[in-house]
Write an enzyme that holds these catalytic residues in place. Structure first.
Site, PDB file in Angstrom:
ATOM      1  N   ASP A   1      29.174  13.477   2.967  1.00  0.00           N
ATOM      2  CA  ASP A   1      27.767  13.210   2.629  1.00  0.00           C
ATOM      3  C   ASP A   1      27.506  11.707   2.649  1.00  0.00           C
ATOM      4  O   ASP A   1      27.982  10.973   1.787  1.00  0.00           O
ATOM      5  CB  ASP A   1      27.453  13.759   1.231  1.00  0.00           C
ATOM      6  CG  ASP A   1      25.991  13.561   0.869  1.00  0.00           C
ATOM      7  OD1 ASP A   1      25.184  14.452   1.209  1.00  0.00           O
ATOM      8  OD2 ASP A   1      25.647  12.523   0.270  1.00  0.00           O
TER       9      ASP A   1
ATOM     10  N   TYR B   1      22.964   4.172   2.463  1.00  0.00           N
ATOM     11  CA  TYR B   1      24.302   3.782   1.982  1.00  0.00           C
ATOM     12  C   TYR B   1      24.944   2.698   2.868  1.00  0.00           C
ATOM     13  O   TYR B   1      25.947   2.112   2.499  1.00  0.00           O
ATOM     14  CB  TYR B   1      25.264   4.984   1.917  1.00  0.00           C
ATOM     15  CG  TYR B   1      24.821   6.137   1.051  1.00  0.00           C
ATOM     16  CD1 TYR B   1      23.746   6.025   0.184  1.00  0.00           C
ATOM     17  CD2 TYR B   1      25.491   7.353   1.101  1.00  0.00           C
ATOM     18  CE1 TYR B   1      23.336   7.104  -0.599  1.00  0.00           C
ATOM     19  CE2 TYR B   1      25.099   8.432   0.316  1.00  0.00           C
ATOM     20  CZ  TYR B   1      24.009   8.299  -0.525  1.00  0.00           C
ATOM     21  OH  TYR B   1      23.617   9.364  -1.288  1.00  0.00           O
TER      22      TYR B   1
ATOM     23  N   LYS C   1      20.923  11.113   5.757  1.00  0.00           N
ATOM     24  CA  LYS C   1      19.589  11.240   5.139  1.00  0.00           C
ATOM     25  C   LYS C   1      18.625  10.187   5.665  1.00  0.00           C
ATOM     26  O   LYS C   1      19.035   9.051   5.961  1.00  0.00           O
ATOM     27  CB  LYS C   1      19.711  11.092   3.611  1.00  0.00           C
ATOM     28  CG  LYS C   1      20.837  11.918   2.994  1.00  0.00           C
ATOM     29  CD  LYS C   1      20.850  11.853   1.474  1.00  0.00           C
ATOM     30  CE  LYS C   1      22.116  12.483   0.906  1.00  0.00           C
ATOM     31  NZ  LYS C   1      23.264  11.564   0.828  1.00  0.00           N
TER      32      LYS C   1
ATOM     33  N   HIS D   1      15.742  11.849   2.028  1.00  0.00           N
ATOM     34  CA  HIS D   1      16.515  11.358   0.879  1.00  0.00           C
ATOM     35  C   HIS D   1      15.701  11.401  -0.419  1.00  0.00           C
ATOM     36  O   HIS D   1      16.190  11.860  -1.449  1.00  0.00           O
ATOM     37  CB  HIS D   1      16.973   9.924   1.176  1.00  0.00           C
ATOM     38  CG  HIS D   1      18.173   9.499   0.404  1.00  0.00           C
ATOM     39  ND1 HIS D   1      19.102   8.624   0.898  1.00  0.00           N
ATOM     40  CD2 HIS D   1      18.608   9.815  -0.849  1.00  0.00           C
ATOM     41  CE1 HIS D   1      20.060   8.432  -0.003  1.00  0.00           C
ATOM     42  NE2 HIS D   1      19.774   9.143  -1.072  1.00  0.00           N
TER      43      HIS D   1
HETATM   44  P1  NAD Z   1      30.070  11.069  -8.979  1.00  0.00           P
HETATM   45  O1  NAD Z   1      29.420  11.850 -10.052  1.00  0.00           O
HETATM   46  O2  NAD Z   1      30.692  11.769  -7.837  1.00  0.00           O
HETATM   47  O3  NAD Z   1      31.091  10.085  -9.670  1.00  0.00           O
HETATM   48  C1  NAD Z   1      31.881   9.220  -8.919  1.00  0.00           C
HETATM   49  C2  NAD Z   1      32.657   8.312  -9.866  1.00  0.00           C
HETATM   50  O4  NAD Z   1      33.390   9.104 -10.791  1.00  0.00           O
HETATM   51  C3  NAD Z   1      33.690   7.479  -9.123  1.00  0.00           C
HETATM   52  O5  NAD Z   1      33.117   6.280  -8.680  1.00  0.00           O
HETATM   53  C4  NAD Z   1      34.740   7.259 -10.179  1.00  0.00           C
HETATM   54  O6  NAD Z   1      34.367   6.202 -11.035  1.00  0.00           O
HETATM   55  C5  NAD Z   1      34.687   8.547 -10.968  1.00  0.00           C
HETATM   56  N1  NAD Z   1      35.667   9.553 -10.546  1.00  0.00           N
HETATM   57  C6  NAD Z   1      35.736  10.235  -9.368  1.00  0.00           C
HETATM   58  N2  NAD Z   1      36.739  11.116  -9.363  1.00  0.00           N
HETATM   59  C7  NAD Z   1      37.337  11.004 -10.568  1.00  0.00           C
HETATM   60  C8  NAD Z   1      38.439  11.648 -11.160  1.00  0.00           C
HETATM   61  N3  NAD Z   1      39.119  12.603 -10.539  1.00  0.00           N
HETATM   62  N4  NAD Z   1      38.781  11.271 -12.423  1.00  0.00           N
HETATM   63  C9  NAD Z   1      38.094  10.328 -13.092  1.00  0.00           C
HETATM   64  N5  NAD Z   1      37.035   9.685 -12.589  1.00  0.00           N
HETATM   65  C10 NAD Z   1      36.659  10.021 -11.323  1.00  0.00           C
HETATM   66  O7  NAD Z   1      28.958  10.001  -8.503  1.00  0.00           O
HETATM   67  P2  NAD Z   1      28.075   9.664  -7.249  1.00  0.00           P
HETATM   68  O8  NAD Z   1      28.809   8.869  -6.251  1.00  0.00           O
HETATM   69  O9  NAD Z   1      26.834   9.113  -7.824  1.00  0.00           O
HETATM   70  O10 NAD Z   1      27.674  11.091  -6.610  1.00  0.00           O
HETATM   71  C11 NAD Z   1      28.442  11.715  -5.614  1.00  0.00           C
HETATM   72  C12 NAD Z   1      27.727  11.691  -4.277  1.00  0.00           C
HETATM   73  O11 NAD Z   1      26.434  12.276  -4.382  1.00  0.00           O
HETATM   74  C13 NAD Z   1      27.427  10.291  -3.758  1.00  0.00           C
HETATM   75  O12 NAD Z   1      28.574   9.623  -3.291  1.00  0.00           O
HETATM   76  C14 NAD Z   1      26.416  10.599  -2.708  1.00  0.00           C
HETATM   77  O13 NAD Z   1      27.037  11.117  -1.553  1.00  0.00           O
HETATM   78  C15 NAD Z   1      25.582  11.665  -3.417  1.00  0.00           C
HETATM   79  N6  NAD Z   1      24.408  11.100  -4.101  1.00  0.00           N
HETATM   80  C16 NAD Z   1      23.179  11.392  -3.606  1.00  0.00           C
HETATM   81  C17 NAD Z   1      22.053  10.890  -4.202  1.00  0.00           C
HETATM   82  C18 NAD Z   1      20.708  11.238  -3.654  1.00  0.00           C
HETATM   83  O14 NAD Z   1      19.708  10.624  -4.035  1.00  0.00           O
HETATM   84  N7  NAD Z   1      20.619  12.210  -2.772  1.00  0.00           N
HETATM   85  C19 NAD Z   1      22.140  10.050  -5.321  1.00  0.00           C
HETATM   86  C20 NAD Z   1      23.418   9.779  -5.833  1.00  0.00           C
HETATM   87  C21 NAD Z   1      24.531  10.309  -5.225  1.00  0.00           C
END
Ligand code: NAD
Length: 275
Positions: free
Chosen positions: A46, A51, A76, A109
């Site tokens: 994704d 990004y 997106k 997006h």
């Molecule tokens: P997430 O909820 O996936 O959290 C990621 C963070 O959690 C990492 O940076 C790390 O600090 C921690 N983490 C990851 N694996 C872990 C583990 N096993 N143990 C402990 N800590 C851990 O956060 P995100 O990146 O905001 O969301 C995931 C994805 O969703 C994004 O990368 C993106 O692709 C998507 N996203 C989309 C939108 C949108 O507006 N459409 C907005 C935000 C995110």
């Protein structure tokens, strides 16, 4: 290696339920992280124009040796590129950066910055779909109101709505609307961005009972609710740990206990605050 289960959209295209997100990962780091994710077994990535790492994702996919058809790529349409012509141009740029001739899923997006522009943008996505350059089209950050307007003003519906969802923001109301309309729900920030969620005592207790991590328990909850989920990490051990959420199961009582943690706590922007 366990393969992710697939969910099938209303247009017949299937998506691996567990994917890999790359928000806030610089282009080179995204290449390394996606390479590792593909090595571990993820087959769904994704990304987004916003990004600024589509090129890194494209390089990782090309270098993986995995056939393009076996990898599901989502990107997106960014907020500055709304409108019919601008959206078509932005899509061309995304394909070029990804170094591919189609994406599996193209999303709007955000319904912002101008609320009336996402309808013409959607018509551009319909054209991209009709031309075979995206296998499916959908939206992100759409409230029920935004979805209803799209339904009223166009002849097609999104296959998916990607919205902020985690145990502190369970999105029960929107999920029920999506289920009623055969639109798949996808969770962004599924781990609560790695914040206080991951030390929640109720989740810690469930994790200890399973001898798994809290992150794995939270990902299991998303999977067992039937959502698509796209955790992000750049750390190889966590990339593998998150993928291994495929390999155990929560009980009905544990699922209900996690459902009970919902407190409507949002980490990102509310779609109504668009613009
Ligand atoms: P997430 O909820 O996936 O959290 C990621 C963070 O959690 C990492 O940076 C790390 O600090 C921690 N983490 C990851 N694996 C872990 C583990 N096993 N143990 C402990 N800590 C851990 O956060 P995100 O990146 O905001 O969301 C995931 C994805 O969703 C994004 O990368 C993106 O692709 C998507 N996203 C989309 C939108 C949108 O507006 N459409 C907005 C935000 C995110």
């Amino acid at each position: 290696m366990t393969n992710s289960p697939l969910l099938t959209f209303h247009n017949g295209v299937s998506i691996p339920q567990l994917g890999f997100g790359v928000w806030q990962v610089a282009d080179d780091a995204a290449e390394a992280a996606v390479s590792e994710a593909l090595r571990v077994g993820y087959r769904h990535i994704d990304t987004a124009a916003l990004y600024q790492n589509e090129a890194g994702v494209g390089r990782a996919v090309a270098a993986s040796g995995i056939p393009r058809a076996d990898i599901f790529i989502t990107t997106k349409l960014g907020n500055p590129d709304h409108g019919y012509d601008a959206a078509l141009r932005a899509f061309d740029t995304s394909l070029e950066k990804l170094d591919t001739d189609y994406v599996d899923l193209y999303l709007i997006h955000w319904p912002q910055p101008k609320r009336d522009e996402y309808v013409p943008s959607w018509r551009a996505l319909e054209k991209i779909l009709a031309d075979g350059r995206a296998r499916a089209i959908g939206v992100s950050n759409f409230t029920i109101e935004f979805l209803e307007r799209l339904a009223a003003e166009t002849d097609s519906k999104p296959v998916i709505n990607q919205i902020e969802t985690h145990p502190y923001l369970a999105q029960v109301h929107v999920r029920s609307y999506l289920a009623d309309h055969d639109i798949v729900h996808e969770s962004w920030s599924p781990l609560g961005q790695g914040g206080e969620l991951l030390t929640d005592p109720a989740l810690v207790a469930i994790a200890q009972a399973h001898d798994h991590s809290v992150a794995q328990v939270v990902l299991r909850w998303h999977l067992q609710r039937g959502s698509v989920v796209i955790p992000k990490s750049v750390t190889p051990s966590r990339i593998a740990e998150n993928y291994a959420a495929l390999e155990f199961e929560l009980s009905t009582a544990e699922m209900a206990a996690i459902d009970g943690l919902d407190k409507g706590k949002r980490l990102g922007t509310h779609p109504d605050d668009a613009g």
